[in-house]
Design an enzyme around this catalytic site. Structure first.
Site, PDB file in Angstrom:
ATOM      1  N   ASP A  29      59.538 -47.766  41.220  1.00 11.28           N
ATOM      2  CA  ASP A  29      60.127 -48.723  40.464  1.00 11.28           C
ATOM      3  C   ASP A  29      59.405 -49.068  39.070  1.00 11.28           C
ATOM      4  OD1 ASP A  29      62.375 -50.114  39.937  1.00 11.28           O
ATOM      5  OD2 ASP A  29      62.057 -51.901  41.049  1.00 11.28           O
ATOM      6  N   PHE A  85      65.557 -60.235  43.714  1.00  8.70           N
ATOM      7  CA  PHE A  85      65.080 -60.838  44.999  1.00  8.70           C
ATOM      8  C   PHE A  85      64.939 -62.127  45.225  1.00  8.70           C
ATOM      9  CE2 PHE A  85      61.972 -60.471  41.429  1.00  8.70           C
ATOM     10  CZ  PHE A  85      61.590 -61.737  41.124  1.00  8.70           C
ATOM     11  N   GLY A  86      65.006 -63.209  44.185  1.00 12.20           N
ATOM     12  CA  GLY A  86      65.184 -64.767  44.264  1.00 12.20           C
ATOM     13  C   GLY A  86      64.445 -64.995  43.108  1.00 12.20           C
ATOM     14  N   LYS A  87      63.689 -66.412  43.079  1.00 16.88           N
ATOM     15  CA  LYS A  87      63.051 -66.840  42.362  1.00 16.88           C
ATOM     16  C   LYS A  87      61.618 -67.177  42.295  1.00 16.88           C
ATOM     17  CE  LYS A  87      66.789 -70.446  42.030  1.00 16.88           C
ATOM     18  NZ  LYS A  87      67.081 -71.951  42.296  1.00 16.88           N
ATOM     19  N   VAL A  88      60.936 -67.025  41.085  1.00 20.27           N
ATOM     20  CA  VAL A  88      59.337 -67.197  41.210  1.00 20.27           C
ATOM     21  C   VAL A  88      58.997 -68.670  40.393  1.00 20.27           C
ATOM     22  CG1 VAL A  88      57.488 -65.972  40.081  1.00 20.27           C
ATOM     23  CG2 VAL A  88      59.459 -64.579  40.592  1.00 20.27           C
ATOM     24  N   GLY A  99      65.132 -63.021  39.601  1.00 18.39           N
ATOM     25  CA  GLY A  99      65.694 -61.595  39.795  1.00 18.39           C
ATOM     26  C   GLY A  99      66.274 -61.261  40.990  1.00 18.39           C
ATOM     27  N   LYS A 141      56.542 -66.163  44.953  1.00 18.71           N
ATOM     28  CA  LYS A 141      58.052 -65.558  44.850  1.00 18.71           C
ATOM     29  C   LYS A 141      58.660 -65.456  46.068  1.00 18.71           C
ATOM     30  CE  LYS A 141      58.393 -60.727  44.698  1.00 18.71           C
ATOM     31  NZ  LYS A 141      58.341 -59.408  44.186  1.00 18.71           N
ATOM     32  N   GLY A 195      60.740 -67.580  36.770  1.00 11.62           N
ATOM     33  CA  GLY A 195      61.424 -66.321  36.634  1.00 11.62           C
ATOM     34  C   GLY A 195      62.505 -66.061  37.752  1.00 11.62           C
TER      35      GLY A 195
END
Length: 491
Positions: free
Chosen positions: A164, A47-50, A45, A67, A43
């Site tokens: 959120d 925020f970055g990668k998962v 987003g 994450k 994933g």
């Protein structure tokens, strides 16, 4: 061997904080993710990668989601530490579990339990096979449980406003059970003030942000309720909260869907993939819940506990309609009204007619449940009405309403809101029946059934059954042979 001291007893029941949320070294994280290998990415987003990987934790190897915060992300250290602090304290089966974190050499990493089916957003908009209508209802109920726990059930003086709520922050495990995630924007709010607000900079995701919060900067629990209303519409319609590929007047899901619902045309906005699975009554009731969550006035929106109750009712309607199309006995298994934790386990809610048979129509059941059965105030005996069903929480309980009403009863206690009777059935079993005073019906009955009806634990007296209609509300428990601690101490 029993603990020898109070300290030993404490240690045997409570895990130290550092074991609940572990601090991992960067070398452990790098080893598990193979130096953040892109082949493990599941994933991405803002925020970055998962990454999906395995990690050694508590003497075993487990699958986790890691994450990694991108240093260029708009989410920085405050959001990172807010997530660690929130999930380190909050534990509920409908909140994603934070296993640990890493903060070393400018790397900020969060380690979560792995959720096999990803996000609700992915399942609705990207997956090859979309969840069925019943699966979607179950997911909504789970997510509503999680939000209700945040708002009122955190066992602290301050509840939590997620800030959120959206489909990408609702994760699904291998059984499509839902868990709320991503607490980087969460704020605390006093639980003893129904309409308390937090003045804060407006943050969230367009399409889900409460307009009242957007224009005033005042964040309340009802802001989460608004966002959850958008999630409900997304589940029903199968389209994103914001879709810029459509005509401008259709970009926002909430405004577009509400227009159809207010015109009495909710059937026209159902996701084509579930159109044949949902009964007309369920569409109508589900749309009604969504529109109440999206009310312009935050004070007029329902609480999350009210949303949970309405969604459970809709699920029971849908399952009942399915049962009526078959010859099976009417036994409905509804998801637990409130989630479990380490100390309490929930089991299914079973609703069975007194004679164990199926009724011919849902309208018939509603009529029966609303039929008044007067009860004598002194001994709980009264004219019998065998047709009125009990809602039972223990499938091993076989007494009927008629059994209850003709049994000898003794009034053993009175409180400000109820009278309590000890009842001896024909088979020799004893029950304790709490009869609620009329003006306290709704709130007390709802709380007892919602919470107590779902809990099964050796140190909590089980709720066997309940009965509720316009004139009577009864809560039926297993009788305690030795009475209460108070009566024991006072002779």
């Amino acid at each position: 061997m029993m603990p020898r001291t109070a300290l030993d007893f404490y240690k045997s029941h409570i895990s130290p904080p550092d074991e609940i949320c572990r601090r991992f070294s960067l070398s452990e994280i790098q080893f598990s993710t193979q130096a953040f290998d892109d082949r493990l990415v599941i994933g991405r987003g803002s925020f970055g990668k998962v990454y999906k990987c395995t990690i050694y934790h508590r003497f075993e190897t487990i699958v986790v989601a890691v994450k990694r915060l991108n240093f260029l992300s708009s989410q920085g250290a405050p959001e990172f530490w807010a997530e660690v602090e929130m999930l380190g304290k909050l534990h509920h089966c409908n909140l994603v579990s934070l296993i640990g974190y890493c903060n070393e050499k400018q790397e900020m990493v969060l380690v979560y339990e792995y959720m096999k089916h990803g996000t609700l957003e992915d399942q609705l908009h990207k997956a090859e096979y979309s969840p069925s209508w019943l699966q979607r209802l179950g997911i909504c109920i789970d997510a509503a449980h999680g939000l209700n726990y945040l708002h009122t059930g955190t066992n602290t003086q301050h509840g939590v406003i997620h800030r959120d709520v959206k489909t990408s922050n609702i994760l699904l495990d291998e059984n499509f059970r839902a868990k709320i995630s991503d607490f980087g924007l969460a704020k605390t709010s006093p639980t003893n003030q129904a309409h308390s607000c937090v003045s804060t900079q407006v943050k969230g995701t367009f399409g889900y942000i409460d307009p009242a919060y957007f224009y005033t900067g005042k964040l309340t629990r009802k802001s989460d309720v608004y966002a959850f209303g958008v999630v409900l519409l997304e589940v029903l319609c199968g389209r994103p909260a914001v879709d810029a590929t459509l005509d401008e007047e259709q970009w926002g899901l909430a405004a577009w869907a509400l227009d159809f619902i207010r015109k009495g045309k909710p059937n026209q906005i159902i996701d084509p993939r579930i159109r044949g699975q949902i009964s007309p009554n369920c569409v109508k009731e589900f749309a009604r819940v969504a529109i109440s969550c999206l009310h312009d006035d935050p004070k007029s929106r329902p609480t999350m506990v009210e949303v949970v109750a309405k969604l459970v009712f809709i699920l029971s309607l849908q399952e009942r309609m399915g049962d009526l199309n078959s010859n099976t006995t009417f036994i409905k298994k509804v998801r637990s009204l409130f989630g479990c934790n380490d100390y309490m386990k929930c089991n299914s809610w079973t609703l069975v007619d007194d004679d164990g048979s199926d009724s011919e129509s849902i309208e018939e059941d509603i009529e029966l449940l609303n039929t008044p059965v007067p009860v004598d105030a002194d001994n709980l005996k009264q004219e019998q009405d065998d047709s009125v069903p009990l809602i039972r929480f223990d499938a091993t309980s076989f007494f009927t309403m008629a059994d209850l009403l003709r049994a000898p009863a003794e009034n053993i206690s009175r409180t400000g809101y109820s009278s309590i009777y000890r009842v001896r059935l024909d088979d020799g079993h004893h029950l304790m029946v709490k009869r609620l005073i009329k003006k306290f019906f709704n709130k007390t009955f709802e709380i007892q059934v919602s919470v107590h009806g779902k809990i099964r634990h050796k140190n909590i007296m089980p709720l066997q059954a309940c009965y509720n209609h316009k004139s009577e509300a009864l809560l039926i428990y297993t009788s305690s042979e030795n009475g209460t601690l108070a009566s024991f101490l006072n002779g």
